[in-house]
Enzyme design. Structure first.
Site, PDB file in Angstrom:
ATOM      1  N   CYS A 110     -16.778-171.531 -61.941  1.00 45.32           N
ATOM      2  CA  CYS A 110     -16.896-171.161 -60.676  1.00 45.32           C
ATOM      3  C   CYS A 110     -16.756-172.698 -59.718  1.00 45.32           C
ATOM      4  O   CYS A 110     -16.394-172.383 -58.433  1.00 45.32           O
ATOM      5  CB  CYS A 110     -18.145-170.482 -60.283  1.00 45.32           C
ATOM      6  SG  CYS A 110     -19.606-171.228 -60.944  1.00 45.32           S
ATOM      7  N   GLU A 162     -24.255-164.485 -57.063  1.00 50.81           N
ATOM      8  CA  GLU A 162     -23.715-165.804 -57.114  1.00 50.81           C
ATOM      9  C   GLU A 162     -22.270-165.761 -57.660  1.00 50.81           C
ATOM     10  O   GLU A 162     -21.925-165.183 -58.516  1.00 50.81           O
ATOM     11  CB  GLU A 162     -24.357-166.734 -58.202  1.00 50.81           C
ATOM     12  CG  GLU A 162     -25.979-166.797 -57.637  1.00 50.81           C
ATOM     13  CD  GLU A 162     -26.146-167.539 -56.396  1.00 50.81           C
ATOM     14  OE1 GLU A 162     -25.525-168.504 -56.058  1.00 50.81           O
ATOM     15  OE2 GLU A 162     -26.717-166.946 -55.393  1.00 50.81           O
TER      16      GLU A 162
HETATM   17  P1  NAD Z   1     -16.973-160.300 -63.328  1.00 52.01           P
HETATM   18  O1  NAD Z   1     -17.539-159.979 -61.887  1.00 52.01           O
HETATM   19  O2  NAD Z   1     -15.715-159.390 -63.564  1.00 52.01           O
HETATM   20  O3  NAD Z   1     -18.217-159.569 -64.202  1.00 52.01           O
HETATM   21  C1  NAD Z   1     -19.539-160.091 -63.976  1.00 52.01           C
HETATM   22  C2  NAD Z   1     -20.420-159.309 -64.526  1.00 52.01           C
HETATM   23  O4  NAD Z   1     -20.440-158.100 -63.927  1.00 52.01           O
HETATM   24  C3  NAD Z   1     -20.139-158.872 -66.229  1.00 52.01           C
HETATM   25  O5  NAD Z   1     -21.062-158.707 -66.986  1.00 52.01           O
HETATM   26  C4  NAD Z   1     -19.330-157.439 -65.908  1.00 52.01           C
HETATM   27  O6  NAD Z   1     -19.405-156.770 -67.094  1.00 52.01           O
HETATM   28  C5  NAD Z   1     -20.208-156.938 -64.814  1.00 52.01           C
HETATM   29  N1  NAD Z   1     -19.515-156.072 -63.797  1.00 52.01           N
HETATM   30  C6  NAD Z   1     -18.516-155.912 -63.578  1.00 52.01           C
HETATM   31  N2  NAD Z   1     -18.104-154.710 -62.792  1.00 52.01           N
HETATM   32  C7  NAD Z   1     -19.482-154.262 -62.443  1.00 52.01           C
HETATM   33  C8  NAD Z   1     -19.672-153.148 -61.614  1.00 52.01           C
HETATM   34  N3  NAD Z   1     -18.853-152.499 -60.998  1.00 52.01           N
HETATM   35  N4  NAD Z   1     -21.205-153.084 -61.363  1.00 52.01           N
HETATM   36  C9  NAD Z   1     -21.930-153.925 -62.067  1.00 52.01           C
HETATM   37  N5  NAD Z   1     -21.661-154.991 -63.019  1.00 52.01           N
HETATM   38  C10 NAD Z   1     -20.394-155.170 -63.101  1.00 52.01           C
HETATM   39  O7  NAD Z   1     -16.982-161.795 -63.386  1.00 52.01           O
HETATM   40  P2  NAD Z   1     -16.345-162.641 -64.788  1.00 52.01           P
HETATM   41  O8  NAD Z   1     -14.965-162.325 -64.956  1.00 52.01           O
HETATM   42  O9  NAD Z   1     -17.330-162.133 -65.841  1.00 52.01           O
HETATM   43  O10 NAD Z   1     -16.868-164.261 -64.380  1.00 52.01           O
HETATM   44  C11 NAD Z   1     -15.966-164.915 -63.403  1.00 52.01           C
HETATM   45  C12 NAD Z   1     -16.543-164.977 -62.188  1.00 52.01           C
HETATM   46  O11 NAD Z   1     -17.745-165.186 -61.989  1.00 52.01           O
HETATM   47  C13 NAD Z   1     -15.741-165.827 -61.184  1.00 52.01           C
HETATM   48  O12 NAD Z   1     -15.430-165.425 -59.922  1.00 52.01           O
HETATM   49  C14 NAD Z   1     -16.724-167.190 -61.155  1.00 52.01           C
HETATM   50  O13 NAD Z   1     -16.262-167.893 -59.969  1.00 52.01           O
HETATM   51  C15 NAD Z   1     -17.799-166.302 -60.951  1.00 52.01           C
HETATM   52  N6  NAD Z   1     -18.981-167.204 -61.548  1.00 52.01           N
HETATM   53  C16 NAD Z   1     -19.954-167.699 -60.751  1.00 52.01           C
HETATM   54  C17 NAD Z   1     -21.032-168.486 -60.656  1.00 52.01           C
HETATM   55  C18 NAD Z   1     -21.964-169.141 -59.637  1.00 52.01           C
HETATM   56  O14 NAD Z   1     -23.011-169.457 -59.982  1.00 52.01           O
HETATM   57  N7  NAD Z   1     -21.511-168.922 -58.338  1.00 52.01           N
HETATM   58  C19 NAD Z   1     -21.016-168.940 -62.165  1.00 52.01           C
HETATM   59  C20 NAD Z   1     -20.034-168.481 -63.075  1.00 52.01           C
HETATM   60  C21 NAD Z   1     -19.212-167.502 -62.695  1.00 52.01           C
END
Ligand code: NAD
Length: 520
Positions: free
Chosen positions: A317, A283
């Site tokens: 998001c 997501e």
């Molecule tokens: P992010 O992708 O930086 O991190 C999300 C999670 O992934 C964190 O727990 C992080 O530690 C982990 N992560 C980072 N690198 C990784 C890797 N290489 N392998 C596995 N896990 C890893 O995102 P963020 O900054 O925490 O959140 C913001 C983003 O999330 C925005 O793009 C937002 O639109 C999206 N978001 C989407 C929804 C939805 O329902 N579509 C909801 C909330 C947030």
């Protein structure tokens, strides 16, 4: 079983405000939160924790987060099999009952959990209250739908019994973002747990204290520690280890597009010895549009724009980022919007009057400050009064050319772009011209246009004559298409099916004689 959404408190009532305020202040003594790695057999603090600073007062530290690694993960997986088996074989009724107890436990700690979340994120109380309710709803809703939907289905004929039934997928890695650390973290654990799986919960670094408080509620309510493992740490380390571990069968990911797509690439490879094809739920982000029609009610439009573009500082998001306004009302709307933006109060979330708080951390602050500088020549409105310290980015309105990256990249901050349109259809073409398809809004009094929008707009969640953020469990299952995600539809009836596998048995029941021991 009847499902009811959790009640939202009214903070215009003085006693509601003062109660929460005193909890928020009392928490100061517990800061910085020290967050351990906590799994079935492991309880430890790591020596060089991740440091998360207070977003509105960055000289102080809010949390110190232990960093789990691949070795911790291996130990966790190898020691969780027995308890995992027990959990898997509990009846669906029993697991649903435990999930309902999780909801009750969360409610009993409501103010404390909300307060921790506000300290970590800088969220406004109203945003935090609504998010908390969603977390509770996820537990109750998934408890109900799994009971209603996952019962075995039998079709028995003379001489043949058939059964279609569901089994848990196994070990689920739930990797969540920081922007909804109560709702998304809870939902991403509750769905796989209630369906009988083992969950490796990997919270975002910045909001691990909130996630830890919630995890403790799951344990307290009866989910075994050996079934729900709390593995905080860096995405590049423990996140990556979970994604690539050969025994993790589902990666339940919510976060950025870049990380999501990298997970899809990595899990497409099946290394020697891996006996499963991993399922990946991604997501991801949004670049969400709103179309304001020629006959729109501008009061509704202004309210909807302000809350959708600037609520939680645009760090959703679902946040509004692209605004398309009909020529007939363009100038009036722009003038009113700019005036309304200037009336927004910015400051610490401990003062409830402030509608706009800080962004999550220095990295976001610097990225958004740079984006502001690069686009300064397109700026047409900005909230003027901003505190000097803290990661504050003022809500800003731009009129950039339509080929600018302001129209294509996810911003994740309170920066909004506006563009004039000359017909409703043109608005739809612009709205659909995006890699993303998460939320979209239409403000119109024209029934034909509303019907057209329902048919033609590419968005997982379309909102009409209201704001475009916020999805209520059961009423508005949430999730996008295109590069916004795999369409998990959290809070909807299909979500739990992502964590189970359908199985069939068929038995020839025509008697072929009796075996010796059954004759005694
Ligand atoms: P992010 O992708 O930086 O991190 C999300 C999670 O992934 C964190 O727990 C992080 O530690 C982990 N992560 C980072 N690198 C990784 C890797 N290489 N392998 C596995 N896990 C890893 O995102 P963020 O900054 O925490 O959140 C913001 C983003 O999330 C925005 O793009 C937002 O639109 C999206 N978001 C989407 C929804 C939805 O329902 N579509 C909801 C909330 C947030």
């Amino acid at each position: 079983m009847e499902f009811k959404n959790e009640t939202i408190r009214d903070f215009s009532i003085n006693t509601e405000r003062t109660t929460l305020h005193s909890v928020l202040n009392s928490i100061k003594d517990l800061i910085p939160f020290q967050i351990p790695i906590s799994t079935g057999k492991l309880e430890k603090f790591s020596p060089n924790p991740f440091i998360h600073k207070n977003p509105w007062s960055p000289e102080s530290i809010v949390s110190k987060v232990s960093l789990a690694n691949a070795k911790d993960l291996e130990e966790t997986i190898q020691t969780s099999k027995e308890e995992g088996n027990h959990w898997k074989h509990l009846s669906q009724d029993k697991r649903s009952q435990i999930l309902n107890l999780v909801a009750d436990t969360l409610v009993s700690k409501k103010d404390f959990i909300i307060a921790v979340c506000i300290w970590e994120t800088g969220k406004h109380i109203m945003e935090a209250e609504i998010e908390f309710a969603e977390a509770v709803d996820f537990c109750r809703y998934y408890a109900m739908v799994s009971k209603n939907q996952l019962a075995d289905k039998h079709i028995n004929l003379l001489g043949e019994d058939n059964s279609y039934y569901y089994q848990p997928k196994g070990i689920i890695g739930s990797i969540s973002p920081w922007n909804f650390p109560m709702a998304i973290f809870t939902g991403m654990c509750a769905g796989p747990l209630v369906t009988g799986n083992i969950v490796l919960a990997k919270p975002a670094e910045e909001t691990s204290a909130t996630a830890y408080e919630i995890t403790k509620c799951f344990w307290e309510a009866g989910v075994p520690k050996g079934v729900l493992h709390f593995l905080p740490g860096l995405g590049s380390e423990i996140g990556e280890a979970i994604v690539t571990h050969p025994e993790v069968s589902v990666i339940n990911f919510t976060g950025s597009r870049d990380v999501g797509l990298s997970i899809l690439r990595k899990t497409a490879l099946v290394p020697h010895g891996q006996r499963i094809i991993k399922k990946v739920i991604c997501e991801l982000g949004g670049k969400n549009a709103m179309i304001v029609d020629a006959d729109a009610d501008l009061d509704v439009a202004i309210q909807s724009i302000l809350s959708s573009a600037f609520g939680f500082q645009g760090q959703k998001c679902s946040a509004l980022s692209r605004l398309f306004v009909h020529n007939d009302c363009y100038d009036r709307l722009k003038e009113r919007l700019i005036a309304a933006m200037d009336g927004l109060l910015i400051g610490s979330p401990l003062d409830f009057e402030n509608r706009i708080g800080p962004v999550i951390h220095e990295e976001s602050y610097l990225r958004l400050s740079n984006l502001q500088k690069e686009n300064e020549r397109f700026l047409i409105g900005r909230t003027s009064s901003v505190p000097n310290t803290g990661f504050y980015i003022p809500p800003s309105l731009y009129e950039p050319p339509i080929d600018s990256s302001m129209w294509t990249s996810e911003i994740f901050g309170p920066l909004l772009s506006i563009q004039k349109i000359f017909s409703f259809s043109e608005g739809i073409v612009y709205a659909n011209d995006s890699d993303y398809a998460l939320t979209c809004g239409v403000i119109s009094r024209n029934p034909k246009h509303i019907a057209q929008a329902k048919l033609e707009i590419e968005a997982g969640n379309l909102y009409i004559n209201r704001g475009i953020t916020g999805a209520v469990v059961n009423r508005q299952p949430f999730g996008g298409g295109k590069l916004s995600g795999t369409g998990a539809k959290a809070g909807g009836p299909d979500y739990i099916h992502l964590f189970v596998e359908g199985k069939t048995y068929t038995e020839n029941t025509m008697r072929q004689g009796f075996s010796r021991d059954t004759l005694q």
